[in-house]
Design an enzyme around this catalytic site. Structure first.
Site, PDB file in Angstrom:
ATOM      1  CG  PHE A   1      32.211  61.928 -45.882  1.00 20.21           C
ATOM      2  CD1 PHE A   1      31.956  61.371 -44.651  1.00 20.21           C
ATOM      3  CD2 PHE A   1      31.387  62.562 -46.723  1.00 20.21           C
ATOM      4  CE1 PHE A   1      30.803  61.806 -44.175  1.00 20.21           C
ATOM      5  CE2 PHE A   1      30.313  63.022 -46.301  1.00 20.21           C
ATOM      6  CZ  PHE A   1      29.920  62.657 -44.988  1.00 20.21           C
ATOM      7  CB  CYS A   2      36.250  57.612 -43.996  1.00 22.92           C
ATOM      8  SG  CYS A   2      36.550  56.606 -42.322  1.00 22.92           S
ATOM      9  N   PRO A   3      33.179  57.077 -42.747  1.00 28.95           N
ATOM     10  CG  PRO A   3      32.114  56.202 -40.798  1.00 28.95           C
ATOM     11  CD  PRO A   3      32.530  57.602 -41.629  1.00 28.95           C
ATOM     12  N   GLY A   4      31.675  56.043 -44.840  1.00 31.28           N
ATOM     13  CA  GLY A   4      30.679  55.771 -45.531  1.00 31.28           C
ATOM     14  C   GLY A   4      30.501  54.382 -46.376  1.00 31.28           C
TER      15      GLY A   4
END
Ligand SMILES: Cc1cc2nc3c(=O)[nH]c(=O)nc-3n(C[C@H](O)[C@H](O)[C@H](O)COP(=O)(O)OP(=O)(O)OC[C@H]3O[C@@H](n4cnc5c(N)ncnc54)[C@H](O)[C@@H]3O)c2cc1C
Lengths: 75, 381
Positions: free
Chosen positions: A12-15
């Site tokens: 998931f963001c900011p992954g």
């Protein structure tokens, strides 16, 4: 073909950006790194991040439901 | 043979699920056809959103804590113990006290942990508010703070996506009310290219930051924190740095150590099916709350909505042999925009959030919820 491909499509963001930061640290100068991301924000964030840190942004391409973003470690 | 349901973790998700199961499987429990066991490393249950209010002297610490057992239906067997290993192939979990629990169904709700130790110097020189003790410690520092620069630096991922904004806006109000806002500079840093991970929230926040005179730097990933003779310096992986007199941080989070040690993942997030909320590849293991790897906010409301689905599905599986419904990614968060106004966002997998203009009404609703949370945990609300 990139030297290293990171599939961050489930993260998931900011992954995806975090994965790239880690890969930039752990790979030698000259490595091209391709990041696959389903998060639209990464397609914008990653080039901006590369500009800020002075690394090379090679290109971005939208594929079937995800983005491929390629970067090169130049220093 | 009785069916054994083991719930690991007694936070928001674990407690709601346990109580909903106890109600939905009342008959099965009374006939000993089902046994529900909870294993949790804490015997106290803490209402974490209250830490923000403790920080600004709006709530007293003891208002946030209850005995875990007092929140659970009496039909649930509670073990105060830490799970150290999960073996989904053998269908068993192992605990620190050396016990082994076999299960037919496992529910993992071990939450997430702030880990300042992941960034050199952050633990020593930064102050967080993500535990009760750290919130009290920071409260005392804020009381004495009279002038200088405060940096608010975020690591990712972290639970409660709106906390960075809330603490920043509340800090602005706090020093305004003290009449010393002109002597305090507030500097906010965020790891990605905008000031919040949710784009509509970031867009809404920029003019709000500007109106309040809050400075910010984006694409700032904390790498190292040092103390110098003049104060604290936060260095970023991008090569920039921020000097400050007080560093407030939300450190990057990881899932439970037991999940890493069991080889489930490196960061403690469990690969979870976004609709069924089952651990990928294991039909009898449900996951809810912060410990999933789902691309949605790690929040109490997420834990709550997921818990409703997990409990319904487990009850249906036990009674009828198949789950009942899918999770749609629903999340709802209040956002305190200072001491007397608030707004909220709600979204799911397909609909993005869109913040409303802040109002007093929403702020009061949030204050009301702070008191009513105990009904949520009991599975009533
Ligand atoms: C300052 C702050 C403000 C917040 N504000 C909000 C808000 O306004 N709105 C909102 O929706 N959310 C908010 N949250 C987030 C919310 O508190 C969490 O997302 C929520 O608690 C997650 O629930 P959970 O059940 O997944 O984990 P938790 O509630 O953290 O519970 C985890 C449980 O697992 C247990 N556990 C952990 N490891 C083990 C182990 N190995 N063995 C046994 N037990 C274990 C723990 O003891 C604990 O009981 C806030 C959080 C903080 C810190």
């Amino acid at each position: 073909m990139a030297d290293k491909v990171i599939d961050a499509r489930v993260s998931f963001c900011p992954g995806p950006l975090m994965e790239l930061i880690a890969a930039m640290k752990s790979n030698p100068v000259g490595t091209t790194i391709e990041i696959l991301s389903t998060d639209k924000g990464s397609a914008k964030d990653i080039p901006e991040w590369l500009k800020k840190v002075g690394q090379e942004f090679v290109g971005v391409e939208e594929r079937d439901g995800y983005w491929s973003i390629v970067a090169k470690k130049i220093k | 043979m009785a069916k054994h349901v083991v719930i690991v973790g007694g936070g928001v998700a674990g407690t709601i699920i346990a109580n909903l199961l106890a109600r939905g499987l009342k008959e099965e429990l009374s006939k000993a056809e089902v046994v529900i066991t909870m294993i949790s490393k804490d015997d106290k249950h803490v209402y974490q959103p209250g830490f923000l209010y403790v920080l600004f002297d709006k709530m007293r610490p003891d208002e946030l804590v209850r005995d875990q057992k007092s929140l659970l239906s009496p039909s649930i067997i509670f073990h105060h113990d830490t799970v150290v290993g999960i073996d989904p192939k053998a269908c068993e979990v192992h605990t620190e006290k050396g016990k082994k629990f076999k299960y037919d169904y496992l529910v993992v709700t071990t939450g997430s942990r702030p880990m300042p130790e992941l960034i050199p110097g952050l633990k020593e020189h930064g102050n967080m508010f993500y535990t009760l003790e750290s919130a009290i410690e920071l409260r005392e520092k804020l009381r004495k703070f009279e002038k200088g620069r405060i940096a608010i630096s975020m690591g990712v991922p972290h639970k409660c996506p709106v906390a960075p904004f809330e603490v920043t806006f509340m800090l602005d109000d706090y020093f305004n009310k003290k009449g010393i806002r002109d002597k305090v500079e507030i500097m906010y840093t965020y790891p990605i290219g905008r000031i919040h991970s949710l784009e509509p929230v970031a867009q809404w926040g920029v003019p709000e930051f500007e109106r309040r005179g809050i400075k910010y730097e984006t694409l700032f990933n904390m790498e190292k924190v040092e103390a110098t003779k003049d104060g604290i310096v936060v260095h970023s992986a991008e090569g920039s740095s921020v000097e400050c007199d007080l560093l407030i941080t939300i450190p990057p989070h990881r899932g439970a150590q037991a999940i890493m040690d069991s080889g489930i993942s490196n960061d403690g997030w469990i690969p979870t099916n976004r609709h069924s909320l089952k651990y990928e590849g294991y039909e009898n293991v449900y996951v809810a709350g912060d410990t999933t790897n789902l691309p949605i906010s790690k929040a109490g409301s997420t834990a709550h909505f997921e818990s409703d689905v997990v409990a319904d599905n487990l009850i249906a599986e036990i009674k009828e042999g198949h789950p009942a419904r899918d999770y749609d990614g629903k999340v709802m968060c209040f956002i305190e925009t200072g001491f007397d106004k608030g707004t909220y966002i709600h979204f799911n997998y397909t609909t993005p959030p869109s913040p409303m203009p802040p109002s007093k009404m929403i702020h009061w609703l949030k204050l009301g919820y702070n008191r009513m949370y105990w009904l949520t945990a009991r599975g009533v609300l």
